[in-house]
Design a protein around this motif. Structure first.
Motif, PDB file in Angstrom:
ATOM      1  N   GLU A 142       0.804  -1.176   0.047  1.00 32.17           N
ATOM      2  CA  GLU A 142      -0.026   0.055   0.103  1.00 32.17           C
ATOM      3  C   GLU A 142       0.791   1.301  -0.114  1.00 32.17           C
ATOM      4  O   GLU A 142       0.336   2.394  -0.236  1.00 32.17           O
ATOM      5  N   GLU A 143       1.996   1.337   0.256  1.00 32.37           N
ATOM      6  CA  GLU A 143       2.940   2.308   0.418  1.00 32.37           C
ATOM      7  C   GLU A 143       3.712   2.408  -1.111  1.00 32.37           C
ATOM      8  O   GLU A 143       4.471   3.549  -1.088  1.00 32.37           O
ATOM      9  N   VAL A 144       4.119   1.459  -1.757  1.00 31.01           N
ATOM     10  CA  VAL A 144       4.946   1.338  -2.897  1.00 31.01           C
ATOM     11  C   VAL A 144       4.931   2.711  -4.079  1.00 31.01           C
ATOM     12  O   VAL A 144       5.875   3.098  -4.367  1.00 31.01           O
ATOM     13  N   SER A 145       3.725   2.813  -4.259  1.00 34.10           N
ATOM     14  CA  SER A 145       3.448   3.824  -5.206  1.00 34.10           C
ATOM     15  C   SER A 145       4.154   5.304  -4.624  1.00 34.10           C
ATOM     16  O   SER A 145       4.837   6.177  -5.338  1.00 34.10           O
ATOM     17  N   HIS A 146       3.825   5.516  -3.345  1.00 34.50           N
ATOM     18  CA  HIS A 146       4.453   6.828  -2.672  1.00 34.50           C
ATOM     19  C   HIS A 146       5.853   6.871  -2.576  1.00 34.50           C
ATOM     20  O   HIS A 146       6.352   7.771  -2.898  1.00 34.50           O
ATOM     21  N   VAL A 147       6.580   5.610  -2.315  1.00 32.96           N
ATOM     22  CA  VAL A 147       7.963   5.547  -2.204  1.00 32.96           C
ATOM     23  C   VAL A 147       8.517   5.427  -3.786  1.00 32.96           C
ATOM     24  O   VAL A 147       9.641   6.288  -3.821  1.00 32.96           O
ATOM     25  N   ARG A 148       8.143   4.866  -4.820  1.00 29.74           N
ATOM     26  CA  ARG A 148       8.375   4.897  -6.005  1.00 29.74           C
ATOM     27  C   ARG A 148       8.408   6.420  -6.551  1.00 29.74           C
ATOM     28  O   ARG A 148       9.356   6.731  -7.173  1.00 29.74           O
ATOM     29  N   GLU A 149       7.320   7.033  -6.496  1.00 36.40           N
ATOM     30  CA  GLU A 149       7.156   8.305  -6.923  1.00 36.40           C
ATOM     31  C   GLU A 149       8.444   9.381  -6.174  1.00 36.40           C
ATOM     32  O   GLU A 149       8.939  10.169  -7.128  1.00 36.40           O
ATOM     33  N   ALA A 150       8.540   9.381  -5.113  1.00 33.26           N
ATOM     34  CA  ALA A 150       9.515  10.112  -4.492  1.00 33.26           C
ATOM     35  C   ALA A 150      10.963   9.849  -5.074  1.00 33.26           C
ATOM     36  O   ALA A 150      11.650  10.728  -5.069  1.00 33.26           O
ATOM     37  N   LEU A 151      11.343   8.289  -5.218  1.00 40.83           N
ATOM     38  CA  LEU A 151      12.511   8.101  -5.714  1.00 40.83           C
ATOM     39  C   LEU A 151      12.743   8.824  -7.200  1.00 40.83           C
ATOM     40  O   LEU A 151      13.774   9.204  -7.489  1.00 40.83           O
ATOM     41  N   PHE A 152      11.547   8.577  -7.886  1.00 45.89           N
ATOM     42  CA  PHE A 152      11.860   9.353  -9.217  1.00 45.89           C
ATOM     43  C   PHE A 152      11.961  10.725  -9.284  1.00 45.89           C
ATOM     44  O   PHE A 152      12.728  11.288 -10.016  1.00 45.89           O
ATOM     45  N   LEU A 153      11.158  11.345  -8.248  1.00 51.98           N
ATOM     46  CA  LEU A 153      11.542  12.743  -8.169  1.00 51.98           C
ATOM     47  C   LEU A 153      12.885  13.169  -7.586  1.00 51.98           C
ATOM     48  O   LEU A 153      13.469  14.185  -7.978  1.00 51.98           O
ATOM     49  N   ALA A 154      13.499  12.294  -7.057  1.00 52.14           N
ATOM     50  CA  ALA A 154      14.927  12.544  -6.359  1.00 52.14           C
ATOM     51  C   ALA A 154      15.791  12.087  -7.620  1.00 52.14           C
ATOM     52  O   ALA A 154      17.066  12.383  -7.438  1.00 52.14           O
ATOM     53  N   GLY A 155      15.633  11.571  -8.904  1.00 53.02           N
ATOM     54  CA  GLY A 155      16.231  11.314  -9.824  1.00 53.02           C
ATOM     55  C   GLY A 155      16.799   9.930 -10.228  1.00 53.02           C
ATOM     56  O   GLY A 155      17.580   9.584 -11.094  1.00 53.02           O
ATOM     57  N   ALA A 156      15.892   9.067  -9.634  1.00 53.82           N
ATOM     58  CA  ALA A 156      16.153   7.675  -9.949  1.00 53.82           C
ATOM     59  C   ALA A 156      15.370   7.333 -11.265  1.00 53.82           C
ATOM     60  O   ALA A 156      13.861   8.039 -11.379  1.00 53.82           O
ATOM     61  N   GLY A 157      15.482   5.970 -11.659  1.00 56.83           N
ATOM     62  CA  GLY A 157      14.369   5.641 -12.960  1.00 56.83           C
ATOM     63  C   GLY A 157      14.948   6.078 -14.263  1.00 56.83           C
ATOM     64  O   GLY A 157      13.758   6.040 -15.001  1.00 56.83           O
ATOM     65  N   HIS A 158      15.905   6.725 -14.501  1.00 63.84           N
ATOM     66  CA  HIS A 158      16.179   7.647 -15.793  1.00 63.84           C
ATOM     67  C   HIS A 158      16.947   6.447 -16.694  1.00 63.84           C
ATOM     68  O   HIS A 158      18.166   6.103 -16.136  1.00 63.84           O
ATOM     69  N   ILE A 159      16.467   6.040 -17.716  1.00 66.43           N
ATOM     70  CA  ILE A 159      17.477   5.324 -18.593  1.00 66.43           C
ATOM     71  C   ILE A 159      17.315   6.021 -20.086  1.00 66.43           C
ATOM     72  O   ILE A 159      16.404   5.870 -20.918  1.00 66.43           O
ATOM     73  N   GLY A 160      18.404   6.470 -20.371  1.00 66.68           N
ATOM     74  CA  GLY A 160      18.403   7.172 -21.852  1.00 66.68           C
ATOM     75  C   GLY A 160      17.617   8.305 -21.770  1.00 66.68           C
ATOM     76  O   GLY A 160      17.419   9.289 -21.261  1.00 66.68           O
ATOM     77  N   ASN A 161      16.455   7.928 -22.820  1.00 65.94           N
ATOM     78  CA  ASN A 161      15.270   8.755 -22.936  1.00 65.94           C
ATOM     79  C   ASN A 161      14.259   8.836 -22.371  1.00 65.94           C
ATOM     80  O   ASN A 161      13.094   9.436 -22.681  1.00 65.94           O
ATOM     81  N   TYR A 162      14.371   7.798 -21.432  1.00 66.67           N
ATOM     82  CA  TYR A 162      13.059   7.218 -20.691  1.00 66.67           C
ATOM     83  C   TYR A 162      13.349   7.813 -19.141  1.00 66.67           C
ATOM     84  O   TYR A 162      14.123   7.566 -18.728  1.00 66.67           O
ATOM     85  N   LYS A 163      12.103   8.050 -18.535  1.00 65.62           N
ATOM     86  CA  LYS A 163      12.183   8.271 -17.037  1.00 65.62           C
ATOM     87  C   LYS A 163      11.017   7.383 -16.435  1.00 65.62           C
ATOM     88  O   LYS A 163      10.309   6.622 -17.092  1.00 65.62           O
ATOM     89  N   ASN A 164      11.184   7.541 -15.051  1.00 65.29           N
ATOM     90  CA  ASN A 164       9.908   6.716 -14.301  1.00 65.29           C
ATOM     91  C   ASN A 164      10.232   5.212 -14.610  1.00 65.29           C
ATOM     92  O   ASN A 164       9.196   4.412 -14.572  1.00 65.29           O
ATOM     93  N   CYS A 165      11.503   4.646 -14.926  1.00 64.01           N
ATOM     94  CA  CYS A 165      11.683   3.343 -14.951  1.00 64.01           C
ATOM     95  C   CYS A 165      11.866   2.455 -13.584  1.00 64.01           C
ATOM     96  O   CYS A 165      12.765   3.026 -12.848  1.00 64.01           O
ATOM     97  N   SER A 166      11.160   1.391 -13.541  1.00 62.26           N
ATOM     98  CA  SER A 166      11.273   0.795 -12.372  1.00 62.26           C
ATOM     99  C   SER A 166      10.828  -0.812 -12.615  1.00 62.26           C
ATOM    100  O   SER A 166      10.287  -1.097 -13.474  1.00 62.26           O
ATOM    101  N   PHE A 167      11.130  -1.757 -11.690  1.00 67.24           N
ATOM    102  CA  PHE A 167      10.885  -3.200 -11.742  1.00 67.24           C
ATOM    103  C   PHE A 167      10.080  -3.388 -10.385  1.00 67.24           C
ATOM    104  O   PHE A 167      10.795  -3.317  -9.404  1.00 67.24           O
ATOM    105  N   ASN A 168       8.889  -4.256 -10.586  1.00 69.65           N
ATOM    106  CA  ASN A 168       8.297  -4.331  -9.473  1.00 69.65           C
ATOM    107  C   ASN A 168       7.780  -5.958  -9.172  1.00 69.65           C
ATOM    108  O   ASN A 168       7.269  -6.311 -10.100  1.00 69.65           O
ATOM    109  N   VAL A 169       7.952  -6.629  -8.213  1.00 61.89           N
ATOM    110  CA  VAL A 169       7.465  -7.860  -7.850  1.00 61.89           C
ATOM    111  C   VAL A 169       7.061  -8.027  -6.619  1.00 61.89           C
ATOM    112  O   VAL A 169       7.520  -7.516  -5.782  1.00 61.89           O
TER     113      VAL A 169
END
Length: 364
Positions: A142-169
């Protein structure tokens, strides 16, 4: 505003983490907490540049080349380096250098040559290794969306011309806190099972502290489980040199004339003409003989750099045209880049482009 504020703005363009190990970058003279009066931007810090800073009431010199490169064992004014440092300290002028951090930046030194020549299809010639890191952590569903979005805003999840990249299991995590614990899920002394998402994102290495602080601030657990590993993947945003293409192929001599005019070079040393058109262009501002092989492997028709020695030209081996346009000439537009960057970031302080020509090489 203090000098540290300017440094923060400069590091958004070229983080010092990506400077070469042999280099000496950062604040070389002065203190980060000094109040800013004005900024003078130059390619080199010489005595006339310090005089210009005094005249224009600038107490921070942003210089591409570091005035202190090797260790100083004395300060008695016997060399130009010592005299510059002494005068800067005497007049409370700080000196900050970027050098190879800006060489390795995607929008740095080589990008300026790329733009001056009107090239297209930009990519890094020699990507820097070990610049990408991967974070894996485990978050209640129930918290993963909040954590994930915060990490994106901090600069994580950028691959080349793509942003907000993650893998979730999704899966189940278990834990049991001791008597000293204060669990946010379950009770101390009892093994608790929680539905969690394993969240994985990548990030550039210079953001590691920011990424971890964001994780700890947004994750609800008292003890956050995470792991960080360094990836072997090439980062096409950081590295030495650039490869690009002309809009239309050019004859070798026409290209050399175009290069000489565009880069305002009084003299171009080049290897043997090969009698074939120029289309793919490799660039490395400053001393670039170490990248000749990389330019050949990239399939470049010409390699533009400087400081090539006699025997370097033999290594062209009739495969590539080598063009030495001069060290200063290859980096001359760097200070314009820095002024443009700082002017956008800082509107209430003077950002001055130095009028001093620091090129020590003259042509007869």
């Amino acid at each position: 505003m203090i000098i540290q504020d300017v440094i923060d703005h400069l590091e958004t363009l070229a983080p010092l983490n990506y400077a070469e190990d042999f280099d000496n970058v950062g604040l070389l003279v002065g203190q980060k907490t000094t109040k800013l009066k004005g900024i003078l931007v130059t390619l080199d810090t010489t005595e006339p540049v310090i005089d210009e800073a005094i005249e224009k009431k600038c107490n921070l010199v942003v210089s591409f080349h570091p005035i202190i490169f090797k260790g100083l064992k004395k300060l008695n004014g016997s060399t130009y380096v010592e005299r510059v440092v002494i005068k800067a300290i005497k007049h409370d002028i700080a000196i900050y250098s970027m050098h190879t951090a800006l060489d390795n930046a995607f929008h740095g030194v080589n990008d300026m040559i790329f733009k001056q020549l009107g090239l297209t299809n930009k990519r890094i010639l020699i990507p820097q290794k070990d610049t990408i890191k991967k974070l894996s952590t485990y978050v209640p569903i129930e918290e993963v969306s909040h954590v994930r979005e915060a990490l994106f805003l901090a600069g994580a999840g950028h691959i080349g011309n793509y942003k907000n990249c993650s893998f979730n299991v999704e899966g189940y995590g278990t834990f049991c806190g001791n008597e000293e614990s204060n669990p946010t899920k379950g009770n101390k002394g009892e093994t608790h099972t929680e539905r969690e998402t394993k969240l994985t994102v990548i990030f550039p290495k210079h953001l590691e502290s920011k990424i971890l602080n964001t994780l700890f601030e947004t994750h609800s657990y008292e003890e956050v489980a995470y792991e960080i590993i360094t990836l072997d993947n090439n980062n096409q945003q950081i590295g030495m040199g650039i490869v690009g293409e002309l809009h239309s192929p050019m004859d070798e001599m026409d290209f050399l004339n175009y290069l000489k005019k565009t880069m305002k070079s009084d003299c171009i040393k080049h290897s043997m003409l090969l009698g074939k058109p120029i289309n793919k262009v490799a660039i490395l501002g400053g001393s670039g003989s170490f990248a000749i092989q990389a330019a050949k492997q990239a399939g470049a028709d010409v390699f533009i750099t400087s400081d090539l020695k006699y025997h370097d030209f033999f290594t062209a081996e009739n495969q590539i045209l080598l063009a030495d346009i001069g060290h200063y000439e290859s980096e001359q537009f760097t200070k314009n880049l820095l002024v443009a960057h700082l002017t956008k970031k800082i509107t209430n302080f003077a950002v001055v482009l130095s009028n001093t020509n620091t090129n020590p090489v003259k042509y007869f």
